[in-house]
Design a protein around this motif. Sequence first.
Motif, PDB file in Angstrom:
ATOM      1  N   LEU A   1       0.823  -1.209   0.000  1.00 19.07           N
ATOM      2  CA  LEU A   1       0.000   0.000   0.000  1.00 19.07           C
ATOM      3  C   LEU A   1       0.862   1.266   0.000  1.00 19.07           C
ATOM      4  CD1 LEU A   1      -2.835  -0.970   2.517  1.00 19.07           C
ATOM      5  CD2 LEU A   1      -3.054  -0.663   0.035  1.00 19.07           C
ATOM      6  N   LEU A   2       2.138   1.105   0.307  1.00 17.59           N
ATOM      7  CA  LEU A   2       3.059   2.237   0.337  1.00 17.59           C
ATOM      8  C   LEU A   2       3.805   2.409  -0.980  1.00 17.59           C
ATOM      9  CD1 LEU A   2       4.470   1.508   3.894  1.00 17.59           C
ATOM     10  CD2 LEU A   2       2.985   3.436   3.286  1.00 17.59           C
ATOM     11  N   GLU A   3       3.450   1.603  -1.959  1.00 16.65           N
ATOM     12  CA  GLU A   3       4.089   1.673  -3.270  1.00 16.65           C
ATOM     13  C   GLU A   3       3.044   2.046  -4.323  1.00 16.65           C
ATOM     14  OE1 GLU A   3       7.241   1.542  -3.412  1.00 16.65           O
ATOM     15  OE2 GLU A   3       7.583   0.793  -1.392  1.00 16.65           O
ATOM     16  N   ARG A   4       3.518   2.432  -5.493  1.00 13.20           N
ATOM     17  CA  ARG A   4       2.592   2.894  -6.541  1.00 13.20           C
ATOM     18  C   ARG A   4       1.997   1.702  -7.286  1.00 13.20           C
ATOM     19  NH1 ARG A   4       4.385   7.269 -11.018  1.00 13.20           N
ATOM     20  NH2 ARG A   4       5.217   5.431 -12.060  1.00 13.20           N
ATOM     21  N   ILE A   5       1.132   0.974  -6.574  1.00 17.02           N
ATOM     22  CA  ILE A   5       0.469  -0.194  -7.133  1.00 17.02           C
ATOM     23  C   ILE A   5      -1.020  -0.050  -6.874  1.00 17.02           C
ATOM     24  CG2 ILE A   5       0.340  -2.721  -7.139  1.00 17.02           C
ATOM     25  CD1 ILE A   5       3.106  -2.785  -5.876  1.00 17.02           C
ATOM     26  N   SER A   6      -1.841  -0.319  -7.857  1.00 16.88           N
ATOM     27  CA  SER A   6      -3.285  -0.234  -7.681  1.00 16.88           C
ATOM     28  C   SER A   6      -3.774  -1.359  -6.779  1.00 16.88           C
ATOM     29  CB  SER A   6      -3.992  -0.325  -9.037  1.00 16.88           C
ATOM     30  OG  SER A   6      -3.808  -1.622  -9.595  1.00 16.88           O
TER      31      SER A   6
ATOM     32  N   ALA B   1      -6.154  -3.395  -7.461  1.00 16.38           N
ATOM     33  CA  ALA B   1      -6.320  -4.585  -8.300  1.00 16.38           C
ATOM     34  C   ALA B   1      -4.980  -5.298  -8.474  1.00 16.38           C
ATOM     35  CB  ALA B   1      -6.891  -4.189  -9.664  1.00 16.38           C
ATOM     36  N   GLY B   2      -3.906  -4.529  -8.631  1.00 14.98           N
ATOM     37  CA  GLY B   2      -2.583  -5.126  -8.768  1.00 14.98           C
ATOM     38  C   GLY B   2      -2.150  -5.841  -7.501  1.00 14.98           C
ATOM     39  N   ILE B   3      -2.429  -5.232  -6.341  1.00 10.09           N
ATOM     40  CA  ILE B   3      -2.085  -5.868  -5.065  1.00 10.09           C
ATOM     41  C   ILE B   3      -2.856  -7.164  -4.899  1.00 10.09           C
ATOM     42  CG2 ILE B   3      -2.217  -5.624  -2.555  1.00 10.09           C
ATOM     43  CD1 ILE B   3      -1.715  -2.644  -2.913  1.00 10.09           C
ATOM     44  N   ALA B   4      -4.142  -7.158  -5.266  1.00  4.30           N
ATOM     45  CA  ALA B   4      -4.967  -8.368  -5.156  1.00  4.30           C
ATOM     46  C   ALA B   4      -4.387  -9.489  -6.004  1.00  4.30           C
ATOM     47  CB  ALA B   4      -6.406  -8.064  -5.578  1.00  4.30           C
ATOM     48  N   ARG B   5      -3.918  -9.167  -7.202  1.00  7.63           N
ATOM     49  CA  ARG B   5      -3.332 -10.185  -8.073  1.00  7.63           C
ATOM     50  C   ARG B   5      -2.016 -10.719  -7.506  1.00  7.63           C
ATOM     51  NH1 ARG B   5      -5.129  -6.508 -12.098  1.00  7.63           N
ATOM     52  NH2 ARG B   5      -3.043  -5.576 -12.229  1.00  7.63           N
ATOM     53  N   VAL B   6      -1.182  -9.826  -6.999  1.00 11.40           N
ATOM     54  CA  VAL B   6       0.130 -10.226  -6.478  1.00 11.40           C
ATOM     55  C   VAL B   6      -0.003 -11.108  -5.239  1.00 11.40           C
ATOM     56  CG1 VAL B   6       2.232  -9.371  -5.378  1.00 11.40           C
ATOM     57  CG2 VAL B   6       1.375  -8.258  -7.432  1.00 11.40           C
ATOM     58  N   VAL B   7      -0.881 -10.695  -4.320  1.00  7.28           N
ATOM     59  CA  VAL B   7      -1.002 -11.391  -3.039  1.00  7.28           C
ATOM     60  C   VAL B   7      -1.917 -12.608  -3.142  1.00  7.28           C
ATOM     61  CG1 VAL B   7      -1.611 -11.106  -0.594  1.00  7.28           C
ATOM     62  CG2 VAL B   7      -0.536  -9.234  -1.841  1.00  7.28           C
ATOM     63  N   GLY B   8      -2.846 -12.607  -4.098  1.00 10.66           N
ATOM     64  CA  GLY B   8      -3.764 -13.728  -4.242  1.00 10.66           C
ATOM     65  C   GLY B   8      -4.969 -13.634  -3.334  1.00 10.66           C
TER      66      GLY B   8
ATOM     67  N   GLN C   1       5.138   9.657  -6.634  1.00 11.23           N
ATOM     68  CA  GLN C   1       5.796   8.440  -7.085  1.00 11.23           C
ATOM     69  C   GLN C   1       5.383   7.219  -6.267  1.00 11.23           C
ATOM     70  OE1 GLN C   1       7.886   7.761  -9.716  1.00 11.23           O
ATOM     71  NE2 GLN C   1       7.322   9.816 -10.393  1.00 11.23           N
ATOM     72  N   ARG C   2       5.017   7.425  -5.006  1.00 13.25           N
ATOM     73  CA  ARG C   2       4.750   6.297  -4.113  1.00 13.25           C
ATOM     74  C   ARG C   2       3.265   6.025  -3.897  1.00 13.25           C
ATOM     75  NH1 ARG C   2       8.950   5.311  -0.495  1.00 13.25           N
ATOM     76  NH2 ARG C   2       7.675   3.571   0.259  1.00 13.25           N
ATOM     77  N   VAL C   3       2.418   7.026  -4.026  1.00 18.81           N
ATOM     78  CA  VAL C   3       0.976   6.855  -3.782  1.00 18.81           C
ATOM     79  C   VAL C   3       0.263   6.917  -5.131  1.00 18.81           C
ATOM     80  CG1 VAL C   3      -1.053   7.709  -2.554  1.00 18.81           C
ATOM     81  CG2 VAL C   3       1.232   7.960  -1.528  1.00 18.81           C
ATOM     82  N   SER C   4      -0.212   5.768  -5.607  1.00 18.58           N
ATOM     83  CA  SER C   4      -0.738   5.674  -6.974  1.00 18.58           C
ATOM     84  C   SER C   4      -1.904   6.613  -7.223  1.00 18.58           C
ATOM     85  CB  SER C   4      -1.165   4.234  -7.279  1.00 18.58           C
ATOM     86  OG  SER C   4      -2.199   3.816  -6.402  1.00 18.58           O
ATOM     87  N   ARG C   5      -2.716   6.862  -6.221  1.00 18.87           N
ATOM     88  CA  ARG C   5      -3.901   7.706  -6.414  1.00 18.87           C
ATOM     89  C   ARG C   5      -3.540   9.187  -6.560  1.00 18.87           C
ATOM     90  NH1 ARG C   5      -7.673   5.848  -2.312  1.00 18.87           N
ATOM     91  NH2 ARG C   5      -6.473   3.942  -2.250  1.00 18.87           N
ATOM     92  N   LEU C   6      -2.260   9.535  -6.418  1.00 22.14           N
ATOM     93  CA  LEU C   6      -1.822  10.919  -6.587  1.00 22.14           C
ATOM     94  C   LEU C   6      -1.112  11.162  -7.910  1.00 22.14           C
ATOM     95  CD1 LEU C   6      -0.486  11.807  -3.016  1.00 22.14           C
ATOM     96  CD2 LEU C   6      -2.693  12.378  -4.025  1.00 22.14           C
ATOM     97  N   VAL C   7      -0.918  10.104  -8.715  1.00 26.39           N
ATOM     98  CA  VAL C   7      -0.306  10.282 -10.019  1.00 26.39           C
ATOM     99  C   VAL C   7      -1.233  11.143 -10.871  1.00 26.39           C
ATOM    100  CG1 VAL C   7       0.544   9.115 -12.088  1.00 26.39           C
ATOM    101  CG2 VAL C   7       0.893   8.075  -9.841  1.00 26.39           C
ATOM    102  N   ARG C   8      -0.676  12.076 -11.621  1.00 27.64           N
ATOM    103  CA  ARG C   8      -1.507  13.052 -12.337  1.00 27.64           C
ATOM    104  C   ARG C   8      -2.462  12.404 -13.334  1.00 27.64           C
ATOM    105  NH1 ARG C   8       0.037  18.314 -11.533  1.00 27.64           N
ATOM    106  NH2 ARG C   8       2.052  18.633 -10.550  1.00 27.64           N
ATOM    107  N   LYS C   9      -1.957  11.453 -14.123  1.00 20.84           N
ATOM    108  CA  LYS C   9      -2.795  10.743 -15.086  1.00 20.84           C
ATOM    109  C   LYS C   9      -2.814   9.273 -14.668  1.00 20.84           C
ATOM    110  CE  LYS C   9      -1.862  13.843 -18.960  1.00 20.84           C
ATOM    111  NZ  LYS C   9      -1.341  13.943 -20.338  1.00 20.84           N
TER     112      LYS C   9
END
Length: 236
Positions: free
Chosen positions: A54-59, A61-68, A199-207
Amino acid sequence: MHCPNCYSTQLVKNGFNALGKQLYRCKDCRRHFVLNPAKERISDDKKMLIDRLLLERISLAGIARVVGVSEAWLQNYVNAKYAQTPREILVKKKSAGRLTIECDELWSFVRKLDNKQWVWLAMDRDTREIVGVYIGDRSTKSAQALWDSLPLAYRQSAFSYTDFWSAYEKVFPKNRHQAVGKESGQTNHIERFNCTLRQRVSRLVRKTVSFSKKLENHIGAIWYFVHHYNASLRLN
């Protein structure tokens, strides 16, 4: 093999779920299901991994896929975690003395671009700690909320550098405040932290397609990262 809903045997395979199990779809009632479903307990190790991701720029949905884990379970877990995240600064106490802070506002949005949410931040220039946070509009009221979020020692004696946004002048003590341009270098540290946040919080990326859909989670995610950032400074 039959549908657990209508007992039809007219079934087709329909991809896989987040845990990698075969999904089936009933052609009669259109129910989706897996054979022999089992609600697997999410281990503490997986939860710790999720906390770090959650501290990295990952959505999500991406975390759900990685962790299972399922996206629904993850969303509920994140909702609870952000709701429990403190909304106040946790830094070492400072005695009133020579303190300097740099302040800036970071643009963000929730659900749609028109719903702007400005992240107001204050950083201790010497320790690099984030000592003030507020998320709201760009009004004088929000500047006041940033000021109120500062620990007492900073409100009593800190000298502040900000940009030329007029709201600061209306709130910050005039004898301890100076508005400066980027070329002065007086707000370099807080501007660099803004880049770190994006760079670290995905919901703050401009696009991004990882933008926040709920204001509470937007605020919680920012506070969650700020607490982690300040804690990491104390470990160095």
